[in-house]
Design an enzyme around this catalytic site. Structure first.
Site, PDB file in Angstrom:
ATOM      1  N   ASP A 112       0.859  -1.179   0.000  1.00 48.37           N
ATOM      2  CA  ASP A 112       0.000   0.000   0.000  1.00 48.37           C
ATOM      3  C   ASP A 112       0.902   1.238   0.000  1.00 48.37           C
ATOM      4  O   ASP A 112       1.821   1.334   0.817  1.00 48.37           O
ATOM      5  CB  ASP A 112      -0.876  -0.024   1.257  1.00 48.37           C
ATOM      6  CG  ASP A 112      -2.272   0.503   1.005  1.00 48.37           C
ATOM      7  OD1 ASP A 112      -2.365   1.602   0.432  1.00 48.37           O
ATOM      8  OD2 ASP A 112      -3.245  -0.169   1.367  1.00 48.37           O
ATOM      9  N   ASP A 213      -2.900   4.576  -2.528  1.00 48.09           N
ATOM     10  CA  ASP A 213      -4.004   5.066  -1.712  1.00 48.09           C
ATOM     11  C   ASP A 213      -4.442   6.478  -2.084  1.00 48.09           C
ATOM     12  O   ASP A 213      -3.591   7.348  -2.318  1.00 48.09           O
ATOM     13  CB  ASP A 213      -3.541   5.066  -0.243  1.00 48.09           C
ATOM     14  CG  ASP A 213      -4.644   5.454   0.719  1.00 48.09           C
ATOM     15  OD1 ASP A 213      -5.617   4.697   0.810  1.00 48.09           O
ATOM     16  OD2 ASP A 213      -4.527   6.508   1.372  1.00 48.09           O
ATOM     17  N   GLU A 262      -6.188   3.824  -6.159  1.00 55.91           N
ATOM     18  CA  GLU A 262      -7.516   4.019  -5.565  1.00 55.91           C
ATOM     19  C   GLU A 262      -7.988   5.392  -6.015  1.00 55.91           C
ATOM     20  O   GLU A 262      -7.446   6.402  -5.590  1.00 55.91           O
ATOM     21  CB  GLU A 262      -7.459   3.937  -4.039  1.00 55.91           C
ATOM     22  CG  GLU A 262      -8.853   3.922  -3.431  1.00 55.91           C
ATOM     23  CD  GLU A 262      -8.903   4.431  -2.002  1.00 55.91           C
ATOM     24  OE1 GLU A 262      -9.824   4.048  -1.273  1.00 55.91           O
ATOM     25  OE2 GLU A 262      -8.032   5.229  -1.605  1.00 55.91           O
ATOM     26  N   HIS A 330     -11.365  -3.290   3.131  1.00 56.11           N
ATOM     27  CA  HIS A 330     -11.252  -2.901   4.539  1.00 56.11           C
ATOM     28  C   HIS A 330     -12.022  -1.629   4.871  1.00 56.11           C
ATOM     29  O   HIS A 330     -12.044  -1.218   6.019  1.00 56.11           O
ATOM     30  CB  HIS A 330      -9.769  -2.713   4.869  1.00 56.11           C
ATOM     31  CG  HIS A 330      -9.187  -1.550   4.123  1.00 56.11           C
ATOM     32  ND1 HIS A 330      -9.045  -1.541   2.743  1.00 56.11           N
ATOM     33  CD2 HIS A 330      -8.747  -0.341   4.541  1.00 56.11           C
ATOM     34  CE1 HIS A 330      -8.548  -0.387   2.368  1.00 56.11           C
ATOM     35  NE2 HIS A 330      -8.358   0.362   3.436  1.00 56.11           N
ATOM     36  N   ASP A 331     -12.608  -0.980   3.863  1.00 61.11           N
ATOM     37  CA  ASP A 331     -13.379   0.244   4.109  1.00 61.11           C
ATOM     38  C   ASP A 331     -14.880   0.019   3.984  1.00 61.11           C
ATOM     39  O   ASP A 331     -15.657   0.958   4.168  1.00 61.11           O
ATOM     40  CB  ASP A 331     -12.999   1.334   3.086  1.00 61.11           C
ATOM     41  CG  ASP A 331     -11.596   1.881   3.286  1.00 61.11           C
ATOM     42  OD1 ASP A 331     -11.077   1.812   4.422  1.00 61.11           O
ATOM     43  OD2 ASP A 331     -11.026   2.394   2.304  1.00 61.11           O
TER      44      ASP A 331
HETATM   45  O1  TEU Z   1      -9.484   5.397   1.571  1.00 62.76           O
HETATM   46  C1  TEU Z   1      -9.702   6.538   0.819  1.00 62.76           C
HETATM   47  C2  TEU Z   1     -11.100   6.813   0.646  1.00 62.76           C
HETATM   48  O2  TEU Z   1     -11.953   6.064   1.004  1.00 62.76           O
HETATM   49  C3  TEU Z   1     -11.332   8.090   0.013  1.00 62.76           C
HETATM   50  O3  TEU Z   1     -10.436   8.159  -1.030  1.00 62.76           O
HETATM   51  C4  TEU Z   1     -12.709   8.281  -0.463  1.00 62.76           C
HETATM   52  O4  TEU Z   1     -12.637   9.080  -1.563  1.00 62.76           O
HETATM   53  C5  TEU Z   1     -13.532   9.017   0.532  1.00 62.76           C
HETATM   54  O5  TEU Z   1     -13.639   8.264   1.704  1.00 62.76           O
HETATM   55  C6  TEU Z   1     -14.898   9.370  -0.023  1.00 62.76           C
HETATM   56  O6  TEU Z   1     -15.760   8.304  -0.118  1.00 62.76           O
HETATM   57  C7  TEU Z   1      -8.176   5.111   1.771  1.00 62.76           C
HETATM   58  C8  TEU Z   1      -8.042   3.879   2.616  1.00 62.76           C
HETATM   59  O7  TEU Z   1      -8.601   2.791   1.938  1.00 62.76           O
HETATM   60  C9  TEU Z   1      -8.666   4.128   3.948  1.00 62.76           C
HETATM   61  O8  TEU Z   1      -8.648   2.996   4.764  1.00 62.76           O
HETATM   62  C10 TEU Z   1      -7.936   5.280   4.600  1.00 62.76           C
HETATM   63  O9  TEU Z   1      -8.567   5.624   5.798  1.00 62.76           O
HETATM   64  C11 TEU Z   1      -7.872   6.496   3.698  1.00 62.76           C
HETATM   65  O10 TEU Z   1      -7.475   6.176   2.376  1.00 62.76           O
HETATM   66  C12 TEU Z   1      -6.864   7.490   4.219  1.00 62.76           C
HETATM   67  O11 TEU Z   1      -5.578   7.032   3.982  1.00 62.76           O
END
Ligand code: TEU
Ligand code: CA
Length: 557
Positions: A112, A213, A262, A330-331
């Site tokens: 990552d 990320d 991402e 994981h989100d």
């Molecule tokens: O997530 C990023 C993310 O979810 C955002 O880019 C998204 O655009 C936003 O929440 C709107 O829906 C990544 C990781 O996957 C996450 O676990 C981290 O918390 C985040 O980045 C910060 O690094």
């Protein structure tokens, strides 16, 4: 450990292959995968122990969520040292052993790469904070402000202002996530230089690529930009991002590695520029098909939305670009809970839909054994900072605790972060001690060891689907076409090449439904290759129920 001066290996662009097109990925959330040293936290040696399990599943590469030094405000997405392993996870030697052993088994590892922001404990930020004229001041975004008058009213993804005021220097710094995650200033060439050095350092270690990320947030609009409809517009896929992505791409091109960005907020119409032969990355994670926090109060994901959205991405990237496919990470909450009824049949139905789409599928740890959402009973069971913040906001808005909890946990990231359920044993076999996050009590029924008891396990279905992809080019390169686009629960599509056709037919519901192919549809000669139910021949009219999934093939020439 190699030092920074080590020569970078030069791989000719033409030598680059597209191994990632034929590959299946597996995402590991290391805190929750396997604890090897009895502290209740998953670690690198835990992953090493489970490499044979991953090999048995049939995957080709692993993406590991951040394992770097971090104060863990956002579980590793707040990095304080990019070139150190967090002590919870082990040591750099453990990492090198993991990489070596994975490679020996033919498994690749992608890391990552979190470069939109650092931790506020990163030495750069500690310096930056010291004074207006510190050499690191411009590594971050600092703007004149007062406590009452912040530079603008933009809101961060994790709730609250994007600005945090600093009394000492009478300025505020910018962060799109938590205040402990200050955004790096990508306009500053020194920042980019240091980041690029760090990227090369990891690539020189021999890793196989990166999941990058939050990369669509690195460029921001001017601070006086006026928000109209989309509150995230000031830092979502803002013009100018391309020039930085091209610099990154030039580095990745020197190495034979895969990249998946991402790319929240990048629309499917633009995805061709982002992925594929001339793209910045091999593929991107889009977020459109996941209904996130926007859909508050909704307990279920909408199948029509899922179909519609995936169809757009499949179609837009049919000739130019490549999809990264996933149903959970994981989100997000667990897909079997969002789109199914927590049953093994639903898990297998969803696997069938996902694994045979065009693109590179990513399986999130536990998905292959049917792990479900967690029945949160109290906010004390939650670790995710954004869920806790959301819950508190709801309370201040006057909601009662039970209602606030129900709304806040609905799409909580912690559903998918509970410890991996290995077997029907204490703490699900994840650890011998109380884990950092509660294990779902359904581990007694839902666990990886089930595969050895049942030939029809979810795990075996994943295995069969992965094998099928590997053996049939049409499932990698064949054209995608969605069938029954308006049907509320049937997810069906074809994958076609000049010589053969595949038909994937899945009922994403318990209820009975009837489908009718158009008269022009040739329903003869389909051979059933794989099913989760009893075999059923393709007829003009078919009745489907109970999350049944069928995969058919026909030779056309
Ligand atoms: O997530 C990023 C993310 O979810 C955002 O880019 C998204 O655009 C936003 O929440 C709107 O829906 C990544 C990781 O996957 C996450 O676990 C981290 O918390 C985040 O980045 C910060 O690094
Ligand atoms: Ca541990």
């Amino acid at each position: 450990m190699p030092d920074l001066a080590v020569q970078t290996k030069q791989v000719n662009n033409t030598e680059q292959n597209s191994w990632w097109k034929n590959a299946v990925g597996y995402q590991i959330y290391p805190r929750s995968f396997k604890d090897s040293n009895h502290d209740g936290i998953g670690d690198l040696n835990g992953i090493r122990q489970k490499l044979p399990y991953l090999k048995e599943l049939g995957i080709d590469f692993i993406w590991i969520n951040p394992i770097y030094a971090s104060p863990n405000v956002d579980n590793g997405y707040d990095i304080s040292d990019y070139q150190a392993i967090h002590e919870d996870f082990g040591t750099m030697d453990d990492f090198q052993d993991l990489l070596k052993e994975a490679h020996e088994l033919g498994l690749k590892i992608i890391m990552d790469l979190v470069i939109n922001h650092t931790s506020d404990q990163h030495p750069w930020f500690l310096e930056s904070k010291k004074s207006l004229d510190n050499p690191y001041r411009d590594y971050y975004h600092w703007v004149d402000a007062t406590k009452e008058q912040l530079p603008n009213n933009w809101q961060s993804f994790f709730g609250g202002s994007t600005w945090t005021y600093d009394e000492k220097t009478k300025q505020a710094y910018f962060h799109v996530f938590a205040k402990e995650q200050p955004d790096l200033n990508w306009k500053n060439p020194h920042v980019r230089h240091e980041i690029y050095q760090m990227i090369r350092w990891w690539l020189d270690l021999g890793i196989d690529g990166f999941r990058i990320d939050a990369i669509s947030h690195i460029q921001k609009e001017p601070w006086d930009f006026q928000i109209t409809d989309n509150q995230w517009a000031p830092f979502m896929n803002v013009a100018g991002t391309e020039s930085y992505l091209k610099e990154l791409k030039a580095i990745f091109n020197e190495y034979n590695v895969m990249t998946v960005g991402e790319a929240s907020g990048v629309p499917h119409q633009e995805a061709g520029d982002w992925t594929g032969d001339n793209g910045y990355f091999n593929m991107i994670f889009e977020l459109e098909h996941c209904e996130r926090i926007g859909e508050i109060g909704k307990q279920k994901g909408s199948i029509p939305h899922l179909k519609h959205s995936l169809n757009q991405w499949q179609t837009s990237l049919s000739d130019n670009g490549w999809n990264a496919l996933y149903l959970e990470n994981h989100d997000t909450p667990r897909s079997v809970s969002v789109y199914g009824d927590d049953s093994p049949e639903a898990a297998k139905a969803l696997a069938t839909v996902l694994l045979l789409l065009k693109g590179t599928p990513f399986i999130y740890q536990g998905q292959e054994v049917g792990m479900t959402n967690y029945p949160f009973r109290s906010i004390d069971e939650i670790n995710a900072a954004d869920t806790i913040h959301f819950y508190q906001t709801l309370l201040t808005q006057g909601k009662m605790t039970a209602e606030a909890l129900a709304i806040a946990v609905n799409w909580s990231r912690d559903h998918s972060r509970t410890p991996f359920q290995w077997e029907d044993a204490l703490h699900g076999g994840f650890s011998t001690t109380e884990p950092w996050l509660k294990v779902n009590e359904n581990y007694r029924m839902i666990n990886a060891a089930q595969k050895d008891l049942e030939s029809s396990s979810i795990f075996h279905h994943y295995q069969a689907l992965i094998r099928l992809r590997k053996q049939n080019d049409a499932l990698i390169n064949g054209n995608f076409q969605l069938l029954f686009p308006e049907h509320p629960t049937i997810f069906s599509y074809t994958r076609t090449t000049e010589t053969e056709s595949w038909l994937i037919l899945v009922q994403l519901d318990r209820e009975k439904t009837t489908i009718s192919f158009p008269d022009s549809w040739d329903h003869s000669d389909w051979e059933e290759v794989l099913t989760t139910a009893s075999k059923k021949s393709v007829e003009q009219h078919m009745i489907l129920s109970d999350y049944e999934a069928h995969v058919y093939r026909k030779v056309t020439r």
